[in-house]
Motif scaffolding. Structure first.
Motif, PDB file in Angstrom:
ATOM      1  N   VAL A 302      43.577  -4.454 -69.656  1.00  0.00           N
ATOM      2  CA  VAL A 302      43.262  -4.580 -71.074  1.00  0.00           C
ATOM      3  C   VAL A 302      42.957  -3.242 -71.718  1.00  0.00           C
ATOM      4  O   VAL A 302      43.329  -2.976 -72.847  1.00  0.00           O
ATOM      5  CB  VAL A 302      42.058  -5.536 -71.251  1.00  0.00           C
ATOM      6  CG1 VAL A 302      41.559  -5.513 -72.678  1.00  0.00           C
ATOM      7  CG2 VAL A 302      42.447  -6.946 -70.869  1.00  0.00           C
ATOM      8  N   LEU A 303      42.305  -2.359 -71.010  1.00  0.00           N
ATOM      9  CA  LEU A 303      41.743  -1.184 -71.651  1.00  0.00           C
ATOM     10  C   LEU A 303      42.485   0.112 -71.356  1.00  0.00           C
ATOM     11  O   LEU A 303      42.015   1.180 -71.700  1.00  0.00           O
ATOM     12  CB  LEU A 303      40.276  -1.025 -71.212  1.00  0.00           C
ATOM     13  CG  LEU A 303      39.390  -2.245 -71.456  1.00  0.00           C
ATOM     14  CD1 LEU A 303      37.995  -1.978 -70.939  1.00  0.00           C
ATOM     15  CD2 LEU A 303      39.349  -2.605 -72.915  1.00  0.00           C
ATOM     16  N   THR A 304      43.646   0.059 -70.692  1.00  0.00           N
ATOM     17  CA  THR A 304      44.287   1.307 -70.301  1.00  0.00           C
ATOM     18  C   THR A 304      45.424   1.716 -71.208  1.00  0.00           C
ATOM     19  O   THR A 304      45.891   2.838 -71.129  1.00  0.00           O
ATOM     20  CB  THR A 304      44.819   1.199 -68.862  1.00  0.00           C
ATOM     21  OG1 THR A 304      45.714   0.076 -68.788  1.00  0.00           O
ATOM     22  CG2 THR A 304      43.683   1.003 -67.885  1.00  0.00           C
ATOM     23  N   ASP A 305      45.909   0.829 -72.081  1.00  0.00           N
ATOM     24  CA  ASP A 305      47.030   1.176 -72.945  1.00  0.00           C
ATOM     25  C   ASP A 305      46.553   2.073 -74.075  1.00  0.00           C
ATOM     26  O   ASP A 305      45.506   1.850 -74.664  1.00  0.00           O
ATOM     27  CB  ASP A 305      47.648  -0.103 -73.512  1.00  0.00           C
ATOM     28  CG  ASP A 305      48.871   0.200 -74.354  1.00  0.00           C
ATOM     29  OD1 ASP A 305      49.578   1.158 -74.029  1.00  0.00           O
ATOM     30  OD2 ASP A 305      49.089  -0.528 -75.330  1.00  0.00           O
ATOM     31  N   GLY A 306      47.349   3.095 -74.401  1.00  0.00           N
ATOM     32  CA  GLY A 306      46.971   3.996 -75.470  1.00  0.00           C
ATOM     33  C   GLY A 306      45.926   4.987 -74.990  1.00  0.00           C
ATOM     34  O   GLY A 306      45.814   5.277 -73.800  1.00  0.00           O
ATOM     35  N   PRO A 307      45.138   5.544 -75.920  1.00  0.00           N
ATOM     36  CA  PRO A 307      44.087   6.476 -75.525  1.00  0.00           C
ATOM     37  C   PRO A 307      43.156   5.814 -74.517  1.00  0.00           C
ATOM     38  O   PRO A 307      42.805   4.644 -74.655  1.00  0.00           O
ATOM     39  CB  PRO A 307      43.363   6.769 -76.847  1.00  0.00           C
ATOM     40  CG  PRO A 307      44.364   6.451 -77.906  1.00  0.00           C
ATOM     41  CD  PRO A 307      45.187   5.325 -77.365  1.00  0.00           C
ATOM     42  N   PRO A 308      42.762   6.539 -73.487  1.00  0.00           N
ATOM     43  CA  PRO A 308      41.949   5.917 -72.435  1.00  0.00           C
ATOM     44  C   PRO A 308      40.562   5.542 -72.939  1.00  0.00           C
ATOM     45  O   PRO A 308      39.992   6.206 -73.807  1.00  0.00           O
ATOM     46  CB  PRO A 308      41.874   7.006 -71.365  1.00  0.00           C
ATOM     47  CG  PRO A 308      42.069   8.282 -72.114  1.00  0.00           C
ATOM     48  CD  PRO A 308      43.024   7.962 -73.225  1.00  0.00           C
ATOM     49  N   LEU A 309      40.048   4.463 -72.383  1.00  0.00           N
ATOM     50  CA  LEU A 309      38.683   4.064 -72.677  1.00  0.00           C
ATOM     51  C   LEU A 309      37.737   5.064 -72.024  1.00  0.00           C
ATOM     52  O   LEU A 309      37.815   5.317 -70.825  1.00  0.00           O
ATOM     53  CB  LEU A 309      38.415   2.660 -72.145  1.00  0.00           C
ATOM     54  CG  LEU A 309      37.015   2.104 -72.383  1.00  0.00           C
ATOM     55  CD1 LEU A 309      36.825   1.770 -73.847  1.00  0.00           C
ATOM     56  CD2 LEU A 309      36.783   0.868 -71.531  1.00  0.00           C
ATOM     57  N   SER A 310      36.863   5.631 -72.809  1.00  0.00           N
ATOM     58  CA  SER A 310      35.951   6.649 -72.302  1.00  0.00           C
ATOM     59  C   SER A 310      34.748   5.996 -71.635  1.00  0.00           C
ATOM     60  O   SER A 310      33.983   5.280 -72.288  1.00  0.00           O
ATOM     61  CB  SER A 310      35.492   7.554 -73.446  1.00  0.00           C
ATOM     62  OG  SER A 310      34.440   8.390 -73.031  1.00  0.00           O
ATOM     63  N   ARG A 311      34.595   6.231 -70.353  1.00  0.00           N
ATOM     64  CA  ARG A 311      33.417   5.701 -69.665  1.00  0.00           C
ATOM     65  C   ARG A 311      32.147   6.331 -70.219  1.00  0.00           C
ATOM     66  O   ARG A 311      31.107   5.680 -70.318  1.00  0.00           O
ATOM     67  CB  ARG A 311      33.532   5.966 -68.166  1.00  0.00           C
ATOM     68  CG  ARG A 311      34.640   5.182 -67.484  1.00  0.00           C
ATOM     69  CD  ARG A 311      34.630   5.428 -65.989  1.00  0.00           C
ATOM     70  NE  ARG A 311      35.676   4.665 -65.319  1.00  0.00           N
ATOM     71  CZ  ARG A 311      35.892   4.694 -64.008  1.00  0.00           C
ATOM     72  NH1 ARG A 311      35.131   5.463 -63.234  1.00  0.00           N
ATOM     73  NH2 ARG A 311      36.863   3.976 -63.476  1.00  0.00           N
ATOM     74  N   ARG A 312      32.254   7.605 -70.569  1.00  0.00           N
ATOM     75  CA  ARG A 312      31.084   8.281 -71.134  1.00  0.00           C
ATOM     76  C   ARG A 312      30.687   7.634 -72.463  1.00  0.00           C
ATOM     77  O   ARG A 312      29.501   7.408 -72.725  1.00  0.00           O
ATOM     78  CB  ARG A 312      31.400   9.758 -71.335  1.00  0.00           C
ATOM     79  CG  ARG A 312      30.227  10.581 -71.855  1.00  0.00           C
ATOM     80  CD  ARG A 312      30.590  12.048 -71.919  1.00  0.00           C
ATOM     81  NE  ARG A 312      30.914  12.571 -70.592  1.00  0.00           N
ATOM     82  CZ  ARG A 312      31.327  13.810 -70.372  1.00  0.00           C
ATOM     83  NH1 ARG A 312      31.470  14.655 -71.386  1.00  0.00           N
ATOM     84  NH2 ARG A 312      31.601  14.210 -69.146  1.00  0.00           N
TER      85      ARG A 312
END
Length: 529
Positions: A302-312
């Motif tokens: 779900v969260l990897t498409d496009g700009p990456p989801l920032s864990r920070r």
């Protein structure tokens, strides 16, 4: 009409039809079912119209219900609705966002009115802000875990309900009753309205910008979509015309290979309507062709498409939610007069989603939205203002429409015996107590309501200087006595009818007093934890 691959086939616009029905139902529940007035007022005014629960859309918002349940440490019936809408989203992912949500329909209207005409401010669809909704969701859920409900400020349906209540409610009351009944419009009204109007105005940045980038309710549906049973598929007959990309309001179609961003897809299905060769289908989830499998490998998470989801950023949002909760709970609070049936204050603030529906269903209206006088976390929660109107003995509407149980749905007999506060007489300003004149307005009002909590007792007034011979001893004795009101603490439920009567006659009409001589205070309440 053109035929062939260049002209899409016309289909019945199911999404527009569903949106129209849902939006009309939302307005009917708000303006008709939750309208508390009738030619003959009774406890049945709301129930006789409530074929569908007035709070239906609120309990369908999974984030509002989930946050209230987590913050309130409770499991309520409202969670069954949450489970039902999430289960439906497994069959039709994000169907709530595309077909049901009245805020989404309002956003589409904003796009029609503004976005299509003013395109200079539009931003690219997949910027670094694309995952902001997940950060907002994290902050809301972490704050709920710490006992503070922020969902009412950002979840879709509470925001929409409060916005329409604050905009349409006063207009309806002024048009159908009288403008003098409209609550004073303070800064907290304007703040809520401004936040609400900013959401459709975001159409200037792109279609469904709020839904795609900021809505935490949509983020929750996107996460649930990982377990989807059905999904959008592109067949090998695709001619790569790109019309599906342009048609999709949720930016769920990849422009390079026209595969699906499953986290964003809301089953509208505008892309299928735009496809000239019927290459798009919505089918049961399965292992597809080599092309589909390759495309899905890029978008399976779900969260990897496009700009990456920032864990920070995700950790930062979670920390912000925790700090916000700690700060709000540490702020000093002033006790407020809450509606009858309200649970204990701390739990009330945890459960209340600040939707404003109780304000709409309250005749008078007795209930007003709180400002920050009792703490920032009390903003937009309902507070009773008896000087504006008294709580009618035959009304329990606020508890009937509350979606989370912050106000309990009391039977009318129980409500009449439930203490929401205590009326207190100010002997220095009360006309009989101060020896200015006879008055028993509060007593008569209380007796007419059937409470009989105020009794008139004879008191002796301080003797004044009277020239000798002006009054006989009997006349002087009679002049030194007067009947004054006294409140029976055990019988008083704090309805405020006495305060409203005193304020109306002696403050507003005759201007004899600066404030009501009898006032209800938040004491002697029946508020279970």
């Amino acid at each position: 009409m053109k035929t062939g691959p260049s002209a899409p086939r016309r289909r019945f616009p199911i999404r527009r039809g569903s949106q129209t029905v849902s939006f009309v139902l939302f307005l009917v529940l708000l303006l008709y079912v939750a309208w508390p007035y009738a030619e003959r007022f009774s406890a049945r005014v709301l129930a006789d119209k409530e074929r569908v629960p007035a709070e239906l859309f609120l309990v369908l918002d999974p984030l509002a219900s989930l946050a209230a349940a987590v913050a309130g440490r409770c499991v309520g019936v409202f969670l069954l609705w949450t489970m039902a809408i999430l289960a439906l989203s497994l069959l039709v992912p994000r169907v709530f966002c595309s077909h049901i949500c009245p805020l989404g329909t309002t956003i589409d209207l904003g796009d029609w009115a503004l976005g299509r005409r003013l395109t200079r401010l539009r931003v690219r669809p997949r910027g670094p802000w694309v995952h902001a909704k997940y950060y907002v969701l994290a902050a809301v859920l972490v704050a709920a875990a710490f006992g503070v409900t922020l969902a009412g400020h950002v979840a879709a349906i509470p925001v929409a309900t409060r916005g329409f209540v604050f905009i349409l409610g006063p207009a309806q009351l002024a048009a159908l009753k009288h403008a003098s009944m409209v609550r004073p419009v303070a800064w907290n009204y304007w703040l809520s309205i401004a936040l609400f109007l900013c959401i459709p105005a975001l159409a200037l940045l792109g279609r469904r910008f709020w839904c795609r980038t900021l809505c935490p309710t949509g983020a929750l549906f996107s996460l649930a979509g990982r377990l989807r049973l059905r999904e959008r598929r592109v067949k090998d007959s695709c001619i790569r015309c790109g019309k599906c990309v342009a048609a999709c309001p949720f930016d769920a179609v990849r422009p390079d290979d026209f595969a699906t961003r499953h986290a964003e897809c809301a089953f509208c299905p505008d892309c299928a309507r735009a496809c000239p060769v019927d290459a798009i289908e919505f089918v049961w989830r399965r292992r597809g062709t080599a092309r589909e499998t390759a495309a899905d490998s890029k978008t399976s998470e779900v969260l990897t498409d496009g700009p990456p989801l920032s864990r920070r950023a995700l950790l930062g949002a979670s920390a912000a939610g925790a700090l916000a909760a700690a700060g709000l709970r540490a702020m000093p609070r002033r006790r407020l007069l809450r509606p009858p049936g309200s649970v204990a204050e701390d739990r009330f603030l945890r459960l209340c989603v600040r939707c404003g529906l109780c304000l709409k269903a309250c005749p008078g209206p007795v209930l007003h939205p709180a400002g920050v006088e009792a703490g920032l976390d009390a903003l937009w929660t309902p507070v009773a203002v008896p000087s504006w109107a008294g709580c009618h003995q035959d009304c329990n509407f606020c508890g009937q429409v509350c979606p989370t149980g912050a106000i309990r749905p009391l039977p009318i007999e129980v409500k009449r015996a439930t203490h929401m506060g205590l009326a207190v007489v100010n002997p220095t300003t009360c006309l009989p107590h101060s020896g200015q004149r006879d008055c028993q307005l509060c007593h008569d009002e209380c007796r007419a309501a059937g409470y009989n909590a105020i009794e008139m007792r004879e008191i002796r007034l301080a003797a004044a200087e009277v020239p000798e011979g002006v009054l006989s001893p009997a006349e002087a004795e009679e002049a030194g006595r007067i009947l004054a009101p006294f409140v029976n603490r055990d019988a008083c439920v704090g309805c405020g009818l006495c305060e409203y009567r005193c304020h109306t006659v002696w403050v507003k009409q005759h201007r004899t007093l600066a404030a009501s001589a009898i006032a209800v205070v938040p004491e002697n309440e029946d508020r279970p934890g």
